[in-house]
Write a protein that holds these residues in place. Structure first.
Motif, short mmCIF file in Angstrom:
data_model
loop_
_atom_site.label_atom_id
_atom_site.label_comp_id
_atom_site.label_asym_id
_atom_site.label_seq_id
_atom_site.Cartn_x
_atom_site.Cartn_y
_atom_site.Cartn_z
N VAL A 1 126.26 9.96 25.45
CA VAL A 1 126.38 10.22 26.89
C VAL A 1 127.54 9.44 27.49
N GLU A 2 127.72 8.24 27.02
CA GLU A 2 128.78 7.38 27.58
C GLU A 2 130.17 7.88 27.21
N ARG A 3 130.30 8.51 26.04
CA ARG A 3 131.64 8.80 25.52
C ARG A 3 131.96 10.29 25.37
N VAL A 4 130.96 11.13 25.48
CA VAL A 4 131.15 12.55 25.14
C VAL A 4 130.85 13.42 26.37
N GLU A 5 131.84 14.23 26.76
CA GLU A 5 131.63 15.12 27.90
C GLU A 5 130.81 16.34 27.51
N ARG A 6 131.11 16.90 26.32
CA ARG A 6 130.38 18.08 25.86
C ARG A 6 130.16 18.01 24.35
N ILE A 7 129.06 18.58 23.94
CA ILE A 7 128.78 18.79 22.51
C ILE A 7 128.81 20.29 22.30
N GLU A 8 129.66 20.77 21.38
CA GLU A 8 129.78 22.21 21.15
C GLU A 8 129.50 22.54 19.70
N LEU A 9 128.84 23.65 19.47
CA LEU A 9 128.66 24.15 18.12
C LEU A 9 130.01 24.61 17.59
N ALA A 10 130.34 24.22 16.36
CA ALA A 10 131.63 24.58 15.76
C ALA A 10 131.44 25.47 14.55
N GLU B 1 120.31 21.19 7.44
CA GLU B 1 121.08 20.88 6.23
C GLU B 1 122.53 20.63 6.61
N ARG B 2 123.00 21.39 7.60
CA ARG B 2 124.39 21.30 8.04
C ARG B 2 124.45 21.68 9.51
N LEU B 3 125.20 20.92 10.30
CA LEU B 3 125.28 21.17 11.74
C LEU B 3 126.72 20.95 12.21
N PRO B 4 127.56 21.98 12.15
CA PRO B 4 128.96 21.81 12.57
C PRO B 4 129.05 21.63 14.09
N LEU B 5 129.67 20.56 14.50
CA LEU B 5 129.79 20.25 15.92
C LEU B 5 131.21 19.83 16.26
N GLN B 6 131.57 20.04 17.52
CA GLN B 6 132.79 19.51 18.09
C GLN B 6 132.40 18.62 19.27
#
Length: 395
Positions: free
Chosen positions: A361-370, A385-390
């Motif tokens: 929350v302190e450092r990330v504006e958005r979490i997006e699926l990649a 098993e795998r979670l691609p994120l940006q």
């Protein structure tokens, strides 16, 4: 009072690959059938609704864990000597060895270090940009739990695979539990060598277990089983919760903005994550006397399956249960169990998950699926098993 012949039957297999990957339609159908449903494949009574699950978890004199919480006799026999597979004084004695290390005072002493580790893990993830959320979710538990239990550095590369196998074994004797059995046996053999060689970190829970064995409070047989019992659940369940949190906030950006505006909601957000995507699917209990559950007559010797994940989506208990909403009061979720067998490490799991959310929350504006997430195949643990994120950094 209904007899078994009157209890609705569910013939689909909730432990099939499809049932594991997409369990919620199964749970919905089970809840619609009634409060007690006979699972034809497992030959056990399922409890898909919240009220009955909670009642059974609170009645540990009728619904016992000492005969094993798995759905196959091999796993139940091998898990003898653990807190999970024990009742009464045996359970209290085994659990007490861990309780001191996870008491509120001990957790407060760990908070600063955990917060620092979470911040470092998030900073490294941000530097990469695109990440596997499972790797980020594992970073904190894998840096905290093995040290707490006293696991030496060698062998840690196998811990996640081994821990997953110990949960797989507690499902029915199906293709999945058979496939992962060698990993579970490997963990048990390695842990036996650690106990024999006293190859555990000083000042750890493992050292406490060895000392209790020396003092005659535990048998030699109990020692390796307890080390696994303390370690495995503290890894997979927490990793599941952290990864699920990132996934849910990526899917629901308005909830992420709400959390950023009101970080005080983080503790309840953890409860809502655990309610919505419960890390534990189900454990079984053995019925030791004839009993009535919601009008159904359950004979002694039967097994009931406490479906935590289904109970946490029960519309009789929750308003709009299939909606993820961190404003919901989710404190009564059953994802950490309930009663005397409630998760002993849930305080640490909450602390780690809250620390990761606070750092994000302190450092990330958005979490997006990649990319497309992949759910793992495991009889008991509901995890990715795998979670691609940006991760999009805050300005």
């Amino acid at each position: 009072m209904r007899t078994r012949a009157d209890v609705p039957v569910y013939r689909a297999d909730i432990y099939s690959c499809q049932g594991i990957l997409d369990p919620y339609p199964h749970y919905a159908r089970l809840r619609e059938l009634g409060p007690v449903v006979w699972l034809a494949k497992q030959r056990a009574y399922a409890l898909p609704r919240y009220a009955e699950c909670k009642a059974v978890l609170l009645d540990d004199r009728t619904f016992v864990s000492g005969a094993g919480v798995g759905l196959n006799p091999v796993a139940n026999r091998l898990s003898k000597g653990t807190t999970l597979n024990s009742d009464g004084e045996d359970h209290s004695r085994r659990r007490a060895l861990l309780a001191r290390r996870l008491a509120p005072r001990a957790l407060r002493a760990m908070r600063e270090s955990i917060d620092q580790r979470a911040a470092a893990a998030v900073a490294q993830a941000l530097a990469r940009g695109r990440i596997d959320g499972v790797e980020l979710a594992a970073a904190l538990p894998m840096s905290v739990v093995p040290d707490l239990i006293g696991w030496p550095q060698h062998g840690r590369e196998n811990l996640l695979r081994w821990a997953g196998a110990t949960f797989d074994a507690l499902g029915p004797l199906n293709r999945q539990s058979i496939r992962t059995a060698p990993s579970g046996v490997g963990m048990l053999q390695f842990t036996r060598r650690l106990a024999r060689g006293r190859d555990l970190l000083p000042g750890s829970v493992g050292e406490d277990v060895l000392r209790a064995t020396d003092d005659g409070k535990l048998s030699q047989v109990e020692c390796p089983a307890l080390l696994i019992d303390y370690l495995a659940p503290s890894l997979d369940t927490t990793i599941s919760a952290i990864a699920s949190a990132m996934y849910l906030f990526a899917r629901h950006p308005e909830q992420w903005r709400l959390l950023g505006d009101e970080p005080a909601r983080i503790p309840n957000a953890v409860n809502e994550v655990v309610r919505f995507e419960s890390p534990l699917r189900a454990f079984a209990r053995k019925v030791i006397r004839d009993v009535d559950i919601a009008g159904a007559s359950i004979p002694a010797g039967s097994r009931v399956v406490v479906l935590y994940s289904s109970a946490n989506r029960d519309p009789l208990e929750w308003d709009d249960p299939d909606t993820f909403d961190i404003r919901r009061d989710a404190t009564r979720q059953l994802g950490f169990g309930h009663g005397i067998h409630g998760c002993a490490g849930q305080g640490l799991a909450r602390l780690e998950t809250q620390a990761m959310l606070a750092a994000l929350v302190e450092r990330v504006e958005r979490i997006e699926l990649a990319g497309a997430p992949e759910w793992a195949i495991n009889n008991i643990i509901h995890r990715f098993e795998r979670l691609p994120l940006q991760l999009i950094p805050a300005r």
